[in-house]
Design a protein around this motif. Structure first.
Motif, PDB file in Angstrom:
ATOM      1  N   THR A   5       0.831  -1.203   0.000  1.00  0.00           N
ATOM      2  CA  THR A   5       0.000   0.000   0.000  1.00  0.00           C
ATOM      3  C   THR A   5       0.866   1.254   0.000  1.00  0.00           C
ATOM      4  O   THR A   5       0.592   2.220  -0.732  1.00  0.00           O
ATOM      5  CB  THR A   5      -0.931   0.016   1.228  1.00  0.00           C
ATOM      6  N   LYS A   6       1.917   1.234   0.800  1.00  0.00           N
ATOM      7  CA  LYS A   6       2.834   2.371   0.840  1.00  0.00           C
ATOM      8  C   LYS A   6       3.523   2.565  -0.506  1.00  0.00           C
ATOM      9  O   LYS A   6       3.743   3.704  -0.950  1.00  0.00           O
ATOM     10  CB  LYS A   6       3.881   2.173   1.941  1.00  0.00           C
ATOM     11  N   GLU A   7       3.852   1.471  -1.180  1.00  0.00           N
ATOM     12  CA  GLU A   7       4.492   1.563  -2.496  1.00  0.00           C
ATOM     13  C   GLU A   7       3.539   2.197  -3.521  1.00  0.00           C
ATOM     14  O   GLU A   7       3.958   3.021  -4.338  1.00  0.00           O
ATOM     15  CB  GLU A   7       4.918   0.174  -2.969  1.00  0.00           C
ATOM     16  N   VAL A   8       2.283   1.808  -3.476  1.00  0.00           N
ATOM     17  CA  VAL A   8       1.280   2.370  -4.388  1.00  0.00           C
ATOM     18  C   VAL A   8       1.099   3.859  -4.126  1.00  0.00           C
ATOM     19  O   VAL A   8       1.097   4.679  -5.060  1.00  0.00           O
ATOM     20  CB  VAL A   8      -0.071   1.623  -4.241  1.00  0.00           C
ATOM     21  N   LEU A   9       0.956   4.224  -2.858  1.00  0.00           N
ATOM     22  CA  LEU A   9       0.810   5.635  -2.501  1.00  0.00           C
ATOM     23  C   LEU A   9       2.050   6.430  -2.886  1.00  0.00           C
ATOM     24  O   LEU A   9       1.949   7.552  -3.400  1.00  0.00           O
ATOM     25  CB  LEU A   9       0.540   5.770  -0.998  1.00  0.00           C
ATOM     26  N   GLY A  10       3.223   5.849  -2.635  1.00  0.00           N
ATOM     27  CA  GLY A  10       4.461   6.527  -3.000  1.00  0.00           C
ATOM     28  C   GLY A  10       4.577   6.735  -4.498  1.00  0.00           C
ATOM     29  O   GLY A  10       5.052   7.785  -4.959  1.00  0.00           O
TER      30      GLY A  10
ATOM     31  N   SER B 275      -2.050   1.452 -10.219  1.00  0.00           N
ATOM     32  CA  SER B 275      -3.317   1.167  -9.554  1.00  0.00           C
ATOM     33  C   SER B 275      -3.893  -0.192  -9.940  1.00  0.00           C
ATOM     34  O   SER B 275      -4.394  -0.925  -9.084  1.00  0.00           O
ATOM     35  CB  SER B 275      -4.330   2.266  -9.901  1.00  0.00           C
ATOM     36  N   GLY B 276      -3.802  -0.528 -11.235  1.00  0.00           N
ATOM     37  CA  GLY B 276      -4.453  -1.742 -11.711  1.00  0.00           C
ATOM     38  C   GLY B 276      -3.604  -2.990 -11.684  1.00  0.00           C
ATOM     39  O   GLY B 276      -4.143  -4.107 -11.778  1.00  0.00           O
ATOM     40  N   HIS B 277      -2.292  -2.857 -11.557  1.00  0.00           N
ATOM     41  CA  HIS B 277      -1.418  -4.038 -11.555  1.00  0.00           C
ATOM     42  C   HIS B 277      -0.623  -4.146 -10.242  1.00  0.00           C
ATOM     43  O   HIS B 277      -0.769  -5.117  -9.509  1.00  0.00           O
ATOM     44  CB  HIS B 277      -0.455  -3.984 -12.739  1.00  0.00           C
ATOM     45  N   LEU B 278       0.190  -3.113  -9.978  1.00  0.00           N
ATOM     46  CA  LEU B 278       0.977  -3.144  -8.746  1.00  0.00           C
ATOM     47  C   LEU B 278       0.067  -3.193  -7.519  1.00  0.00           C
ATOM     48  O   LEU B 278       0.337  -3.931  -6.568  1.00  0.00           O
ATOM     49  CB  LEU B 278       1.882  -1.912  -8.673  1.00  0.00           C
ATOM     50  N   GLY B 279      -1.009  -2.416  -7.538  1.00  0.00           N
ATOM     51  CA  GLY B 279      -1.888  -2.324  -6.376  1.00  0.00           C
ATOM     52  C   GLY B 279      -3.010  -3.345  -6.341  1.00  0.00           C
ATOM     53  O   GLY B 279      -3.901  -3.250  -5.485  1.00  0.00           O
TER      54      GLY B 279
ATOM     55  N   ALA C 199      -5.759   1.269  -1.891  1.00  0.00           N
ATOM     56  CA  ALA C 199      -5.677   2.722  -1.677  1.00  0.00           C
ATOM     57  C   ALA C 199      -6.484   3.554  -2.670  1.00  0.00           C
ATOM     58  O   ALA C 199      -6.188   4.728  -2.882  1.00  0.00           O
ATOM     59  CB  ALA C 199      -4.218   3.176  -1.694  1.00  0.00           C
ATOM     60  N   THR C 200      -7.530   2.969  -3.258  1.00  0.00           N
ATOM     61  CA  THR C 200      -8.396   3.770  -4.129  1.00  0.00           C
ATOM     62  C   THR C 200      -9.702   4.066  -3.402  1.00  0.00           C
ATOM     63  O   THR C 200     -10.245   3.208  -2.711  1.00  0.00           O
ATOM     64  CB  THR C 200      -8.705   3.051  -5.450  1.00  0.00           C
ATOM     65  N   ASN C 201     -10.227   5.274  -3.579  1.00  0.00           N
ATOM     66  CA  ASN C 201     -11.487   5.636  -2.935  1.00  0.00           C
ATOM     67  C   ASN C 201     -12.668   4.892  -3.538  1.00  0.00           C
ATOM     68  O   ASN C 201     -13.641   4.579  -2.847  1.00  0.00           O
ATOM     69  CB  ASN C 201     -11.733   7.144  -3.061  1.00  0.00           C
TER      70      ASN C 201
ATOM     71  N   VAL D 253      -8.123   7.317   5.750  1.00  0.00           N
ATOM     72  CA  VAL D 253      -6.799   6.856   5.343  1.00  0.00           C
ATOM     73  C   VAL D 253      -6.404   7.502   4.022  1.00  0.00           C
ATOM     74  O   VAL D 253      -7.249   7.979   3.253  1.00  0.00           O
ATOM     75  CB  VAL D 253      -6.772   5.321   5.198  1.00  0.00           C
ATOM     76  N   LEU D 254      -5.113   7.506   3.777  1.00  0.00           N
ATOM     77  CA  LEU D 254      -4.614   8.070   2.529  1.00  0.00           C
ATOM     78  C   LEU D 254      -5.072   7.238   1.341  1.00  0.00           C
ATOM     79  O   LEU D 254      -5.173   6.012   1.422  1.00  0.00           O
ATOM     80  CB  LEU D 254      -3.095   8.115   2.551  1.00  0.00           C
ATOM     81  N   SER D 255      -5.345   7.921   0.229  1.00  0.00           N
ATOM     82  CA  SER D 255      -5.709   7.247  -1.008  1.00  0.00           C
ATOM     83  C   SER D 255      -4.786   7.736  -2.119  1.00  0.00           C
ATOM     84  O   SER D 255      -4.056   8.719  -1.948  1.00  0.00           O
ATOM     85  CB  SER D 255      -7.168   7.530  -1.369  1.00  0.00           C
TER      86      SER D 255
END
Length: 360
Positions: free
Chosen positions: A8-13, A210-214, A229-231, A260-262
């Motif tokens: 999740t942190k990687e996606v947000l980063g 968003s669609g692969h890594l996350g 991490a998507t709303n 939470v962060l998105s």
């Protein structure tokens, strides 16, 4: 669970970094959809319009490639819908397009101008965010769901240009757009190519993140497939209306553990930081405020129209005009056409008012 938190942190980063790069590119190259339309209407200059169109072409080809190679599921994007919400797209797009002109820029441009020290854009940011949140969950949400959202057309194959039955349509349309833009030799400048391929490439990159890594096929708690991490709970790319609302919500209720962060919030923060760094480095950072009460009033009205219209149309010049259109969504086509029309009407009105003032 530790691995999930790390992912999740990687996606947000990644979304923060994508927003930061977008902020730098937009600030340096003056990439701006509203500015592009204004240049065409007022001066007949297509340079920035070609940048925007080229970015769309790159995003279309990139999205088609991600789907073809099985890296993302196009049916799980935010813009995949079996319904053509034509009235919502039309009304919301017109409102957003009209509002972004009198508010001096779209959602992304507002963030870029804030990063450069523009206090007018700070006001636009707050008012647009509040208006957008009200249209997501508040009083204008009730109006939206009971009026324009009730008018739609169910599409057997989905509200998507694939109903045309043309194989590899994303590649074809994207290539045609690129060929039309790149045949103009005066377009071949560093700034134009950076803006076009940089912005279009970032949209594609965020689709992949968003669609692969996350993507988690089976969440350890719910056992459901999730996009981290998507709303919306679906695959998202870049958008700057609803994420501004969620940013304000997160800031105001930070101590609430449910907030939470998105990815949208991360991208908003990234654009702000990136544009500020670029403005400071290029020594173009300067404080700017409202010229007079009329100027304030126009920006307040424009902010409200952008917030309400952007949510109603499910996106802005980035959300629908780049991310959505790259998926070939029919809803995005209608929304984008309405945004452009609303902007043209607003620009024409401004020009007529200035002409009347000059004659008095």
């Amino acid at each position: 669970m530790t691995e999930l938190v790390t992912l999740t942190k990687e996606v947000l980063g990644a979304f923060f970094l994508g927003g930061l790069l977008l902020g730098v590119i937009s600030q340096r190259t003056h990439f701006c959809t509203m500015g592009a339309i204004s240049d065409v209407v007022n001066m007949g200059d297509w340079t920035r319009a070609r940048q925007w169109l080229c970015a769309i072409g790159v995003a279309m080809i990139g999205f088609a490639a991600l789907a073809d190679f099985g890296l993302i599921d196009p049916s799980k994007t935010l813009y995949a819908s079996p319904r053509l919400m034509w009235l919502s797209m039309l009304v919301g797009g017109l409102m957003f397009g009209y509002g972004m002109v009198i508010a001096s820029g779209c959602g992304n441009k507002t963030l870029v101008r804030m990063g450069g020290g523009n206090l007018k854009s700070l006001v636009v940011f707050v008012v647009m965010g509040v208006s957008a949140f009200a249209t997501l969950k508040g009083i204008t949400a009730v109006v939206r769901t009971n009026t324009v959202d009730t008018v739609f057309v169910d599409m057997p194959a989905g509200a998507h240009l694939s109903v045309l039955g043309i194989p590899h349509l994303g590649y074809i349309l994207g290539a045609l757009v690129l060929l039309w833009v790149l045949r103009h030799k005066d377009f071949w400048t560093f700034d134009s190519l950076l803006a076009s391929f940089g912005v279009g490439g970032l949209v594609v990159a965020m689709w992949w993140v968003s669609g692969h890594l996350g993507f988690v096929p089976e969440h350890p708690e719910t056992l459901d497939a999730v996009y981290l991490a998507t709303n919306s709970g679906r695959i998202e790319a870049l958008n700057f209306v609803a994420p501004v609302a969620y940013t304000l919500d997160w800031l105001m209720f930070y101590s609430d553990a449910s907030k939470v962060l998105s990815v949208g919030i991360a991208a908003v923060a990234g654009v702000l930081v990136g544009s500020a760094i670029s403005a400071l480095q290029s020594k173009t950072f300067r404080w700017e405020g409202f010229a007079n009460p009329r100027d304030l009033g126009q920006h307040l009205l424009g902010s409200v129209l952008m917030g309400v219209g952007g949510v109603t149309a499910m996106g802005c010049t980035f959300g629908q005009g780049l991310s959505g259109i790259s998926t070939l969504s029919l809803n995005s086509v209608v929304a984008l056409a309405a945004i452009v029309l609303g902007a043209v009407v607003s620009l024409r009105q401004q020009a007529a008012r200035l002409e009347r003032t000059a004659c008095e």
